[in-house]
Structure formats: structure tokens, C-alpha cells
Design an enzyme around this catalytic site. Structure first.
Site, PDB file in Angstrom:
ATOM      1  N   GLY A 195      20.246  21.098 -28.080  1.00 41.17           N
ATOM      2  CA  GLY A 195      19.520  21.997 -27.190  1.00 41.17           C
ATOM      3  C   GLY A 195      19.434  21.466 -25.773  1.00 41.17           C
ATOM      4  O   GLY A 195      19.751  22.172 -24.803  1.00 41.17           O
ATOM      5  N   ASP A 230      20.127  11.942 -36.709  1.00 42.41           N
ATOM      6  CA  ASP A 230      20.886  12.287 -37.923  1.00 42.41           C
ATOM      7  C   ASP A 230      22.339  11.838 -37.855  1.00 42.41           C
ATOM      8  O   ASP A 230      23.074  11.998 -38.835  1.00 42.41           O
ATOM      9  CB  ASP A 230      20.861  13.802 -38.146  1.00 42.41           C
ATOM     10  N   ARG A 247       9.666   5.081 -63.789  1.00 43.48           N
ATOM     11  CA  ARG A 247       9.574   6.412 -63.226  1.00 43.48           C
ATOM     12  C   ARG A 247      10.871   6.860 -62.577  1.00 43.48           C
ATOM     13  O   ARG A 247      11.723   6.034 -62.233  1.00 43.48           O
ATOM     14  CB  ARG A 247       8.531   6.419 -62.107  1.00 43.48           C
ATOM     15  N   LEU A 282       8.041   9.172 -40.636  1.00 43.26           N
ATOM     16  CA  LEU A 282       8.104   7.715 -40.561  1.00 43.26           C
ATOM     17  C   LEU A 282       9.448   7.245 -40.022  1.00 43.26           C
ATOM     18  O   LEU A 282       9.559   6.161 -39.452  1.00 43.26           O
ATOM     19  CB  LEU A 282       7.873   7.101 -41.947  1.00 43.26           C
TER      20      LEU A 282
END
Lengths: 369, 369, 369, 369
Positions: free
Chosen positions: C126, C149, C184, C294
């Protein structure tokens, strides 16, 4: 009854320790919340004694904005100094000799002229002694103890020590892998002239095989024996942590010239001597790493940040409650104010019955004795 | 007079905390140095109760080599469990109902058969209660307290808490910069069902603007007022730290259904509710970050490593001195042994006069009251 | 021939990324070393468009002193914004409708009036499109690409990405130990709406067992199969990394409502859905951790600091050499300047033959396909 | 056509670098996924040449379990050595002289006898030369380059370098605060005998004021001038980064005895000399910190972990595709296999036109020239 406070000053003295900025931040914000103004003195008391060195002001206003975000920075925004004790200021005489004069009145005058009502002095033994002298001359003073070595007798909690131990432990972790891969003996020298707390805590947390501290005169032969024992067990590397003030057992042999003891700042102090001797005694490839300055810098751990913020707030609270001539002392939960005159010269060294030392012995770490 | 110990076992129970492996390491090495053998039980007591699940052994020998280098690893090499309390073991009856049976005799039998003379049980409230029951039935047991929340009444020092606070503080540091750049309110939920120590310590060290803890019922309007006050002063972002057990002030308004309190593990607990409410009340872009599981893992700080090593060594020392039915308690320098029966159910929450809380208030942090 | 530059401005736009401050620092110092003055615009172009919001100046002088020590801080000292594109500025009409107007002339006028000769615009797609428009209207502009990214097509090196991957990897390390201790499944959602670079790199470096990225439509059944396979091999926990833009394979089943795809900022996006489904399919205790915000904050790694400093210096060098309408592009050793019009809308996603992906497959990581 | 592979061996040689264990992990897992068995050779080739030193086996089976969780550990689980090149093995003759013999046939015999079909050799220049010799004698060999100094010509990406730069940068950060507080000059010596990459990257990222590298002969007077210039501007401290191989400009003056150049491992190499000279020339309090060994150890950054995992997987992929006598080379996205004979002796030093160097100059950093 004491006059209500409107303006205070804050200064930092001696070697720096991670957390100094957090103390300053806390003093400034807590003082502001009481409606006080806060001033910073540059480089110990140099900002007052040598105004000509500071064209933009040797003493300057500290606002909330000046201290935003400084809590996690190492060093001190005020600067510090190890030289120029105003009580014993060295002056060169016309005949070439040096005489010490007392310049503390200049400081008192400055406070009077500028209507600064009180001082928060953050520093070690030396700085707190100066603070005490200023207090006796009538200044309202609260001291905040600073000892990266954790060797101050009158407070349980300090700031800077946890950061130093943490970084020393990280360095030991790093050295383990490379020492093991190369089957070396690594001698790691850390701070600690009079008390071996950093060596003891980092050495245990960092799985050192031998730890040499000032409190326990070492027999280099016993350290070598520990290394040989590890070799015999197939563990062909060893990590030896040495406090800069470690010294051989009396009468054993003259490992160090007396003048060399405690020269922490010099590259190649006790650590290099021990590495040299261990290399000879064990025949192993032996290296030395001196952590010195690396331990003083760096961002404080959260433990040290909290401790520093507590110290700063407690100093302001103390002043607000009329305290003077005292040092803030922190226990695990509570705050206390200890007379400055009781502080000076009390070193807290590692007691022979302390639990960390006992833990080290239980784990088979050699202390060279 | 007690029989001399030749073999001991060690187990870990409940949620994990950084430092568990260092305790295990210390127990094994200290026991070895006394000439004892050491055995690890897998997953609480499951290694004994469900041998079929462990083809390579539910109880296995721990040597120096098995624990080399584990001190800086998170988690527990033994595994842990929150389920299957052997004292109240749930069994499905033929009629579909569930009945609780006491399987502790199986554990005692196992110890007898395998000539294991004593147990070091590392765990929280639940595990220490089981340890106490086993002790009453005749097993020699020393407990090591594990509480990442720092909420155990009978010991000053714990392990895991410092690591959790340190990482939470690092996360707050990270969120400051992005919150400020985007002018947001960040709500950060941390552990702490019953006691707000992590929120309090990390919140102050991490420069939070509001901290909500279980001990202080909050008025969400007051938190919003703090955010508005910051905005008015040109500080267009705020950080709010919330303990998972924080709750609104009684009678103020029904922020949470009672069933939702304390569901730390669910995404979107109290933190999400508060973020939603603050977004509405302030009109600001508001986000929530749940740190939950991230705080349990990770390499222990050097502080926690040292504490864990001290606990482990002290447990072995206690057994060697004939102690049983006790928990190791650590003060700043010393070790103590507290009867297990005195430990259960004593939560140490944040006292209203504690110095850290006072520091927060001095620094202008809102506690929502 | 172009007029020599005397004054430049710098601004940051879009979501923040670690290293923005290092770019600013580098621009200011490099410009100063050429004798130029440098000005910062606050919050994208808001400092120019909304002067009333900035009583102390929406555009202000940046000196060496203003940028001292900012290189290692997260965020951006200039502020940033995702709103208020000056090319399509939304204005509420009297009839209640919203119309977009082009306010870019105000920016040009500001530059003209204040004799600012050029702009360094740091931002993503942008911001670079706005930069291109300003260039076409006659402003001298060099863009610096910002993409946490790593999905920008025209530059090999970026800043922020390495920091984000590093922190995500650290979080995965933390979750390994607690996931294993508690047996888990941990689902970890990371940034990546269109490209899965963060998930891919952190997932491999952090030893994830499954990695789901936007480029590979996943079959949740295959992810569940991977978890079951691990269980069968005695590894009773699994770590699944999910990019926020990950989506199920076409036609497989309607895992997500279309509106939910890519809502990175909302708690409980794709990660929560996947955790829910995996819990159902495997019967295992499954938790989700959303790393979102974060990853944006925090101190840049040394890699990102160096990259950012190189970008800033190269932008100034480009302006000095007469470049305009270009973006700085960094390869492994060299700098290039790419026309801004070629940049917009080119996403670099993970190619199916890329080596990191192949490495993941060689190591047995499931990509859900 | 080559015989299908069933068993491979892996070894590590030379100085260690963060990421070695991740390469080993990747080789073992990728090989297992192809159905191959994997064996580790201890301490370079010592595990084969000196079986008597390894009662538990100088060559041992590496399973998935042996490499679980090692990816983030520093060092190498296989051990390494800088001594005992099997091609030129030093043997003491009866007459006291030392002769070098070629022991490579013993290695080939070992592989033949134990039906190990191929070797992955991880190491630097020396190790890759040995690998090439073994390849010429008929062994299937793929090399993985290891160079913490980033000075290998034939690969763009390496592992270990990023970790070393990161830690050196962190140390520079720490030294900034303490240098500034005490107004000192800090000389920081880092690795880099032939190429100055670590000094260059860490120095720029860590805001050093002067950087001395082997590629640019320095004039100590110019470094002193930089420090004086900073002092004159009110910045009373300076940080000077020195690669261990840095040397004064030809003909300027005899700063170092030739024998002293490059003795990285000795405490007090070039760094100490420079500190001494700068102290004299500037009159400032000057200290030296030698980072040496600290840079070799430690957990690899996520960048290095990913690179290392890619190298390991690509080595196995190469062997599977019939490659031999090659080294894995990694570019930004792709893998290539370079003939080992092309690798030896090609040092990649810092080119005078490289962008990082240009960035340093743009930022006003002195390179002593």
C-alpha cells in the site's frame, strides 16, 4: 517538622549495573506523582563540580518523557564515575604534590541555591559514604544500594546481580558445547573481588565443574585432580569458573603477586594464571575467557527491573515520609530503611554454611579445597 | 533408627514448570554422590499404575548420563499428568457410574517389591497431598514444591516463576512497540488463577499501564479511565495485563459467568472479555494476547536453575538426615523442612500491603480499584 | 539534471516490523553525512494531513541525536497507520454516503512549501503504491520495502522476517517441552495471509510435525493421520504450525466460512478451528496458541538490523545518484533499484519446488497434502 | 549404475559451529525416511583410527531417538578434532623424527568391512580436502561445508555465522552502555583470521564506531582520529571491533610481530595490541574484550537451524541421486552440488565493493583506512 519537598535530585556513582536506569525511571515517575520536580546530576557529582564540562547543563530536569522506555536499557542515562570523590578530591599543589580537599560544600551550596530539597544517591560503598557525609552536613539524602556483586550486607535484594549471573550462565552454556567438542579445559573469569556470589551462582546454574571464590583459598592441585577425575570417567572437558578475587590457599604456593589480586579490569588476571597452571598440571588444551565488562552491560532481567523499580519508588516514599541519612533496604517482600552509617564497609561474602555452596558440594563441584 | 537408603525414586506431577529437569538432575547426582541408585517414575505415578503403557519400563534407572545436560531443558523428562490421582482414582462401574478408589497401596507395594527406600515427589498442591498420604502409609517421602504461580505459602523461593515472569515481560516489551506504533490497547492474559504474582511482577517490570489480579476486584470503568487519561496526555496506547483469575468487583456488574472464571487453558477467557469491554468503553482498537502455555515451557532462567538444583540437593540431604513427610522449603539463604500436612491448601496470594503492589501504585499503574 | 538535495523526509506506513527504526536511523545518519537535513512525518502521512493532531509538529527535524540508539528498538519512532490512504481518502458526505478523495496534492504542496526535496517512504504494498503516485506527480521518492511476511517479489532480503521467524521458533521450543510433558497437540497460529514463509521457516527450524500454509490446501484428515502415526510410535504429542491464511483443500469439506479466512488479528481464527477439528479427529487434548502481535514487536535480530541499515543507506545513496520512483532491492550482496510500478501486487509465495519445503518433506513433516 | 545405499556414516571435523547437531539430525532423519541406517564416527575419523579410545564404540548407530531434540544444541554430539588428518598422519619414528603417513586406507577398509556405503562429511577446508581424497579412492562422499567465518567461496548460505554475528552484536550492545557510562574505548576482538565478515556484520549491526578487518590494512592513527572526533562531538566513548586477522597497513609501522597475526585462540592477540595503542594515542581509558570461544558455542539461531537442516537433507538427497565427490552448496532458495576439488583453498573475503562495507562507510564508521 521537615519542610515539604518540591524538588529532588538524583545521581549515580561507581561502576554501572543493569537496572540503574530503572531506578532513575522509578524515582522520576514516583516523584512526579507526588507533584515533585526531579533533576539529574551528570557523572556522579561532576555535573555540579565541573559545570564547564557540560555546556547543556551538568544538572538537568528529568521529566516523565526523559525517562520513558529507559527501564530496560543498560548503563545509566546520568553517566557515572569512579573518580573524583568530592570528600577527598585530589588537587595538584604548586610543588607537585597531590592533596585531597573536601568539596562537599560546593554540592550543598548548589542544592541550596537551586532550591533542591533532597537527593537520591544511587551507588556502592563509596557513593553511600559520600551520601552519608552530605546528610551529616544537613542535606536530606536517601541512598539506593548498587552492587552487581551482591556483596552488600544490609539489603537482601539488589539489582544487576541477577542479570550478571544470567549472562555468565549463558556464556557457560555456550562454552560447554565447544569445550566438549574440543575436549578442552575452559577457565572463565567473572567479577567478584571480595565476594564470590556471581561465580557461585553462575557456576552452579551453568554446571561448572570447579568454582573458585575469594572466600575459599584454593589448592590448584585439587582443581587439577577434579579435571583428571572427569577425564578418567570419559568426560574429557571441564569448565572452571573463577571469581577475579579468588586466591590460592595460604602457604600453598605463591600463585599471584599480591599486587595482581583484584585487577579485574586487566585482561589476563587470575583466570589466565589458573589456566596456565591447569594446562601444565593436566596436560590438557586449556583456554581462558574473561567476562568482565560483558557482565556490567546489557538489559536488566525482569527480576532486576522489578527490584530497581521497587528501590526507586521506596526511595521517594522514604523521602516523603521524612527519612534522611538512610539507605533503602529490600527484603523479599518488605522495605526497610537502614542508617547510612551502618552500611559502609560491611561486605557480605559467601558464608561457609550457605545453601548454594552446600548444593555445589552435594553435586560434586570442586571448590579447590 | 531408620534403615540406610540404597535406592530412591523420583516423580513429577501436575502442570509443568521450567526447572523440573534441573530438580531431577540434582536429585540424581546428589543421590549418586551418596552411593544411592535413583529411579524415575513416568507420568506422575502412571509408570507404576499402568505398566502396560510403558513397554520399555514405567520405572527406569536414572544415571548421571541420563541427566547430563537436562538442567536447562524445559518440561520434565519423566513426563507428568494432571489426571489419575491414585488416592481418588476414577473407575467406571458396570452400572455406568464412576467410583473413586484408592490405589495408593499399589504404589507402596511396588516400592516394597523393588526395594526402593524413599520417594522424592515434585509437584504442586495435589502431588504433595498424595505424597503426604503415601508418607502416612509408611513410605519415606520428601516433597519438592512446584508452583509456577509462586502461590505456595510455605516456601519463599520457587522455580519456574522467574522464567514465567521473564518471558511475560519480554512479551510485554514486544507488545509495547507494536501497540504504540498502531495506537492500540493490548490486553495480555497471563497465568494466575488464585494469585496474581505473575501479572503483578511482569506488569510492573514490563511497564504495563493497568494490572488486574484476582486479589483486587476490578472496576472496568476505572481501567477505561486510565486509558483515556493516557490518551489525553498524548500517549495513545495502553498495555493491560490480566491474570486469568482476575474478576470484576463484587456487585459492580456481571462481567463473567461464574463458570468461566479460571478457565486458563481456554482461548478467550477473561482477557478476551476485558478487551471487548475496553474496546467498547474507550472506542480504541483493542487486541488480546493470551500467553498461557508459552509461560510453562522454555529453558529456565539461571535463577530458576539454581533454585531447582538447590531444591533437589536439599531433598536428598533431607532423606539422608532421616526426614520424611516433609516438603523442602527454601528461604533466601537457608533450607527448611515443613511437614507436608501443613502445606496443603495454603495459597499465598498478593497481600494488599506488599511492596511490589505499592511500587505499582507509586508509579501510577491502575489496579482497577 | 536534478537539483541537488538539501532536505529529505522519511515516513513509515502499514503494520510495523522489527527494523523500521534501524532504517530510519540509517537514513538520517547517511543523509547527514551528505550534508542533508532530515525530517520525519508522523503516522504515515497523517503528520501532514492532520497537523492539528500534532501540537508539537506533525513533521519534525530528525538529528543524529534523535536516532541515537533506536536501531535495536522495535516499532517505529515515527508511528504508522493502516488507515487514511491519501490517494483514496474516505470523506463523509452531507447525505451520509462516503466518498474517496485524493489528498496527495496536499502532501506535494507541503514538500514544496517547506523545501523538502525528496521522500524516503518505508512500507508495504500500500505505502509503495502511494509512493509511486507521489513520484508520478513529480516528487522525488525512493521506497524501502517492508514485509514481515517475506512475501515481496522484487527483493531477496527484507527486515523483520528473521526476527519474526526467530521468535516463533523460540515459542515452538517452549511449547515442545510442555506439549510433551502433557501429551498434547499444540496448534500454533502465525502470521502469513497470502504466503506461508514464517510458518514454513519457523516450523522446520522449530521441529514442528505439521505445517499448514496458504500455498498448500490441507486435508485435516491427513494432519490427524500424522498425529496418530506419532502416537503409534510412542511420541504422544505433536506441534502443528498454521499460517493465518492456511485453508482446506478445495472440495474437501467446508472447514471455514469464507469470511473467516485471513482474519489474522482476531483471536480464534484458523488456528482455533484446526485445533477444534484435530481434537475431535484424534481424541487428544488439543490447545491453540496465537502468536500474532507478538511477532511484530521486539528488538530486531542482528540480521534484520544489518538489512535495515543497508536499506536505509541504499535509499539515501539512490536519491544522491538521482534515482526516483524506485524501490531499494537487496540481494545477498548487492543493491538494486526497481521501478515502483513493477512492485505493486506481486506476492512472492512459497514455490512448490523450493528447497525449504523439500527439506520439510525429507524430514517427514506433514503439509496436510 | 551405483549400488543402492543401505548404510551411511556421518562425521564432523574442525572447529565447531552452531548448527552441526542440526545437520546431523537432518542427515539421520532424512536417511531413515529413505530406509537407510546411519552411523556416527566419533571425533572426526578418530573413531575409526583409534578404536581403543572408545570402549563403547568409535562408530555407533544413530537412530531417530539419538538425534531427538539435538537440533538446538551447540557443539556436536559426534565430537570433533583439529588434529590427526588421516592423509598426513604424524608418526614418531624410532630416530625421533616425525613422518607423515597416509591412513586413509584404514578408513576405506572400515567402510568396506562394515558395509557402509557412503559418507556425509561435515567440515571446513581441511575436512573437505580429506573427503575429496576418500572420494578419489572410491568412497561415495558428500561434503557439507562448515565455516563460522562465512568465508567459503562456493556456497552462499552457511550455518553458524548468523549465530556468531548475533551473539557478537548482543555483546556490543552490552558494551555500549557500560562504555558510555564510563566514557571508555572498548576494543572487541572477534573471530576472522582471513575474512572479516563477523566483524563487519556485527560491527554495523552493533553500531561500532570503527571496524578493522583483514581485508583492509588499518592505520591506527586514523582509528584514533575517529575516537577524537567523537570526543569532540561530546560522545566520550567508542567501540572498536577487530577481526583477529586484522593487520596494520603495509609499511605504516610494525604494529605486530608476524608470528602474532592470527593467533585467535590466545588471549591478548591483536585486540590487546590495538587497545594498548589506542590508549596511548587518545589518552582514554581503553579496555579489550576477546569474544573468541563464546562465538563458537551456543544454540543456533533459527536461521542457522534452518540452514543446517537444509544442508543435511540436501546431502542425503544428493547421495540418493548418485552424487559423490561433491559439496552441498546452498543459495537463497536452491541447492547445488559443487565438485569437492573446486572447493579447497578458495577463501571468500569481503570484497571492497560489497554493500555492507558501503553501508558502513555511509554511516561514518571508520575502517582505519
Amino acid at each position: 517538622m521537615t519542610k515539604p519537598i518540591k524538588r529532588i535530585a538524583v545521581c549515580t556513582g561507581g561502576g554501572d549495573a543493569p537496572g540503574l536506569n530503572a531506578v532513575i525511571q522509578s524515582v522520576v515517575i514516583a516523584a512526579n506523582n507526588l507533584g515533585w520536580q526531579c533533576y539529574g546530576i551528570r557523572d556522579g557529582f561532576n555535573g555540579i563540580m565541573f559545570p564547564e564540562r557540560y555546556p547543556e547543563g551538568g544538572v538537568y530536569r528529568l521529566t516523565r518523557d526523559s525517562v520513558r522506555g529507559i527501564g530496560h536499557l543498560g548503563g545509566t542515562i546520568l553517566g557515572t564515575t569512579n573518580k573524583g570523590n568530592p570528600l577527598h578530591f585530589p588537587v595538584k599543589m604548586p610543588d607537585g604534590t597531590v592533596r585531597e580537599i573536601d568539596r562537599s560544600d560546593e554540592i550543598l551550596t548548589y542544592f541550596g541555591t537551586h532550591e533542591i530539597d533532597a537527593l537520591v544517591s544511587i551507588g556502592g560503598d563509596g557513593s553511600l559514604t559520600i551520601a552519608d557525609a552530605l546528610h551529616r552536613k544537613g542535606l536530606r539524602v536517601v541512598g539506593v544500594p548498587k552492587t552487581i556483586d551482591n556483596d552488600l550486607d544490609k539489603t537482601l535484594t539488589t539489582f544487576g546481580f541477577d542479570t550478571a549471573v544470567g549472562f555468565a550462565t549463558e556464556c557457560l552454556d555456550r562454552l560447554h558445547s565447544t569445550a566438549e567438542s574440543h575436549q578442552r579445559v575452559m577457565v572463565v573469569e567473572v567479577m567478584g573481588r571480595y565476594a564470590g556470589w556471581i561465580a557461585l551462582h553462575a557456576g552452579i546454574a551453568g554446571n561448572a565443574h570447579a568454582i573458585l571464590i575469594p572466600e575459599i583459598g584454593f589448592d590448584i592441585e585439587k582443581v587439577a585432580a577434579k579435571i583428571r577425575e572427569r577425564d578418567a570417567g570419559g568426560h574429557l572437558y571441564s569448565i572452571v569458573v573463577v571469581a577475579e578475587g579468588a586466591r590460592p590457599k595460604d602457604g600453598h604456593r605463591e600463585l599471584l603477586a599480591p599486587a595482581e589480586v583484584g585487577h579485574a579490569e586487566r585482561l589476563g588476571g587470575i583466570g589466565e594464571t589458573i589456566a596456565h597452571d591447569l594446562g601444565k598440571l593436566t596436560g590438557k588444551d586449556t583456554r581462558v575467557v574473561v567476562l568482565g565488562h560483558l557482565l556490567r552491560g546489557g538489559s536488566p532481567t525482569s527480576f532486576d527491573r522489578l527490584a530497581a523499580l521497587r528501590f526507586g519508588a521506596a526511595a521517594v516514599r522514604g523521602l516523603d515520609a521524612g527519612q534522611t541519612g538512610v539507605m533503602v533496604s529490600l527484603g523479599v517482600n518488605g522495605v526497610d530503611y537502614v542508617a547510612l552509617e551502618e552500611v559502609a564497609g560491611h561486605i557480605r561474602d559467601v558464608p561457609m554454611d550457605c545453601d548454594a555452596l552446600q548444593t555445589g558440594r552435594d553435586l560434586g563441584i570442586s571448590f579447590g579445597d
